[in-house]
Design an enzyme around this catalytic site. Structure first.
Site, PDB file in Angstrom:
ATOM      1  NE  ARG A 141      -3.321  -0.256   2.770  1.00  0.00           N
ATOM      2  CZ  ARG A 141      -4.190  -0.587   3.832  1.00  0.00           C
ATOM      3  NH1 ARG A 141      -3.629  -0.085   5.083  1.00  0.00           N
ATOM      4  NH2 ARG A 141      -4.374  -1.833   3.954  1.00  0.00           N
ATOM      5  CG  HIS A 185      -0.878  -3.113   4.295  1.00  0.00           C
ATOM      6  ND1 HIS A 185      -1.343  -4.099   3.483  1.00  0.00           N
ATOM      7  CD2 HIS A 185      -1.749  -3.242   5.410  1.00  0.00           C
ATOM      8  CE1 HIS A 185      -2.227  -4.818   4.011  1.00  0.00           C
ATOM      9  NE2 HIS A 185      -2.621  -4.336   5.166  1.00  0.00           N
ATOM     10  CG  ASP A 192      -5.377  -6.453   4.503  1.00  0.00           C
ATOM     11  OD1 ASP A 192      -4.461  -6.975   5.539  1.00  0.00           O
ATOM     12  OD2 ASP A 192      -5.809  -5.340   4.442  1.00  0.00           O
ATOM     13  CD  GLU A 274      -7.692  -4.914  10.547  1.00  0.00           C
ATOM     14  OE1 GLU A 274      -8.254  -3.717  10.932  1.00  0.00           O
ATOM     15  OE2 GLU A 274      -7.151  -5.049   9.989  1.00  0.00           O
ATOM     16  CG  HIS A 277      -3.249  -7.198   9.007  1.00  0.00           C
ATOM     17  ND1 HIS A 277      -3.012  -6.188   8.398  1.00  0.00           N
ATOM     18  CD2 HIS A 277      -2.089  -7.387  10.025  1.00  0.00           C
ATOM     19  CE1 HIS A 277      -1.867  -5.399   8.590  1.00  0.00           C
ATOM     20  NE2 HIS A 277      -1.264  -6.046   9.423  1.00  0.00           N
TER      21      HIS A 277
END
Length: 518
Positions: A141, A185, A192, A274, A277
């Site tokens: 990301r 990320h 993910d 989460e 992740h």
């Protein structure tokens, strides 16, 4: 959101997250900052609005820390390592908690460090032996995308609240740690993902006006992403998304455990808040955050990652008839599958279109809206569609209704999109009514001009022909039996692509692109 990095080295540290967040990792970022800037985590009683303004000031500092140059050599496209891992890169579309595609996502592709991608491929092979597999939602990301998320948290509007954060107020994103300024990320070692398998419900095709269903709703009711029941949908800001949440059903608990176990065996660490992740902890994991944009694969990278290939050629640019041939990867080359079959293309032949990779048009014509030409180039194959409610295909399938339209008005924001004309406000004056064309009884979207450039051509499909001498307005059409075979054969896990162009151009490019002989 991650487990924190630690260490001081004598510099004032900015803790980027309170730890309740898997979008954005919690870490101590060592940055020399002006002493006048307050540190939010060090000042927990500071009014939220005051430290939000401080964080916005920091957003001007942090991008300079990240590497915004070209893609490093150790960052690879996951497709080139394992094309069988499915991809649904949410932040390249509007189907995420912000309701818009994020800065830096110029292509819906998963990039990871080489070691991380290779480790993920090992997870995939182990799961496949058990009848399961992986689908990734986000990988590398860019830092600019993380900043985009931060901006969203401070601006008005909640376009996707009902689906992704129905019980969380947007002004609490910062306090709860759902947004931050730095994400693991951005190091290229965090992914993910979810688990797919034979009991998963078929994936739906998302459109911007799709109904929003609470991400914690029962499995059969919430958004169908093609995955097994994991207890919640992806990107769900809710305690039920916590990996060990005791309130989810036994099936979801088992699926979470299966995913976590497979990932941990290859060196990935999960995150308690989460379930989707995971961060790779190998020695080769990158240490620095990066900010280069995610761009499409090069032509050779596209072809190298494909395990299914359809080649369509015509005699010349103006010919309306051609031959299609299927191929499957066999090591470094392709082998033929079945016999070639006849197709027809645009009434005015072909022209270079806007597809995958870096195809230089050369001296040939260039496709434009309404020119009656089929696009030449390399294209990914997308959603299958048809009149029937269901279809025997591994491709995502869209059942056409009386209100399904494909927008060909270049002035519309929905240009080159399949939409439900009854569900959204129309801003177009021209479209194809999909149920009114008999040839669309069975079809497959050719991803030409995606994302759309106004006027570059729209609504390009494989579909059933009227006959072997009846050309199209720009699509590639064939006998119903041949398209039925494509429905059964094509598999999105094999990264299928279409190579379509006149024979002369194909021969000029064949060796450079390592294409099969015709």
């Amino acid at each position: 959101m991650n487990q924190p990095d630690t260490g001081g080295h004598g510099l004032r540290s900015f803790e980027a997250s309170s730890g309740l967040d898997n979008h954005f990792m919690r870490l101590n970022l060592k940055v020399r900052m002006p002493s006048s800037l307050p540190l939010p985590v060090q000042c927990p009683r500071q009014p939220a609005r005051t430290w939000l303004r401080s964080l916005l000031l920091l957003s001007a500092i942090l991008p300079g820390i990240a590497n915004a140059g070209p893609r490093p050599d150790n960052m690879v496209y996951l497709r080139t390592i394992d094309p069988t891992i499915e991809q649904d890169i949410r932040y390249a579309s509007a189907h995420n908690f912000t309701g818009h595609s994020l800065d830096g996502y110029d292509a819906a592709e998963c990039l990871l460090s080489l070691d991380t991608a290779q480790a993920l491929a090992r997870v995939q092979r182990a799961l496949q032996k058990q009848g399961y597999g992986l689908k990734v939602f986000d990988c590398y990301r860019p830092s600019r995308a993380v900043a985009d998320m931060g901006r969203f948290a401070t601006e008005p509007g909640n376009p996707r609240k009902a689906e992704f954060y129905p019980r969380v107020d947007k002004q609490d994103f910062w306090r709860l740690g759902y947004v931050a300024r730095v994400s693991n990320h951005s190091r290229g070692s965090t992914v993910d993902l979810t688990l797919i398998g034979p009991k998963a419900l078929t994936a739906d095709t998302w459109i911007p006006k799709a109904a929003q269903v609470d991400c914690t709703a029962p499995y059969a009711q919430r958004w169908r992403d093609g995955a097994l029941d994991m207890g919640t949908g992806y990107d769900c800001f809710d305690e039920r998304a916590h990996t060990a949440n005791p309130t989810i059903n036994a099936t979801a608990k088992e699926n979470r455990q299966r995913l976590s176990s497979a990932m941990e065996k290859e060196g990935f660490a999960g995150y308690s808040k989460e379930w989707w992740h995971f961060t790779f902890g190998g020695d080769g994991a990158p240490k620095s955050v990066m900010d280069f944009p995610i761009t499409p694969l090069s032509t050779n990278e596209v072809l190298d990652s494909s395990h299914q290939l359809i080649v369509v050629t015509t005699k010349n640019w103006d010919d309306i008839q051609g031959i299609a041939q299927r191929y499957e990867r066999d090591g470094a080359s392709f082998r033929k599958v079945g016999d070639g079959f006849a197709v027809v293309v645009g009434k005015n032949g072909m022209a270079w279109g806007k597809g995958l990779g870096n195809v230089e048009p050369g001296e040939g014509p260039v496709k434009r809206e309404g020119d009656g030409k089929a696009p030449a180039g390399i294209f990914r194959l997308g959603t299958a569609f048809g009149y029937d409610a269901t279809a025997a295909t591994k491709l995502p399938y869209l059942a056409l209704t009386s209100t399904t339209e494909c927008v060909d008005d270049r002035k519309s924001e929905r240009y080159n999109e399949l939409v439900d004309g009854a569900a959204i406000a129309k801003d177009w004056n021209s479209s194809e009514q999909m149920r009114e064309e008999a040839g669309y009884r069975k079809g497959i979207l050719i991803e030409h001009n995606t994302p759309a450039s106004p006027g570059a051509g729209s609504c390009i499909f494989f579909h059933i022909w009227r006959g072997p001498a009846s050309p199209t307005l720009g699509c590639t059409a064939m006998d119903q039996g041949d398209i039925s075979r494509l429905f059964e054969w094509l598999n999105p896990r094999e990264s299928p692509v279409l190579v379509q162009m006149p024979e002369g151009e194909y021969e000029q490019l064949r060796e450079r692109w390592k294409l099969p002989r015709r």
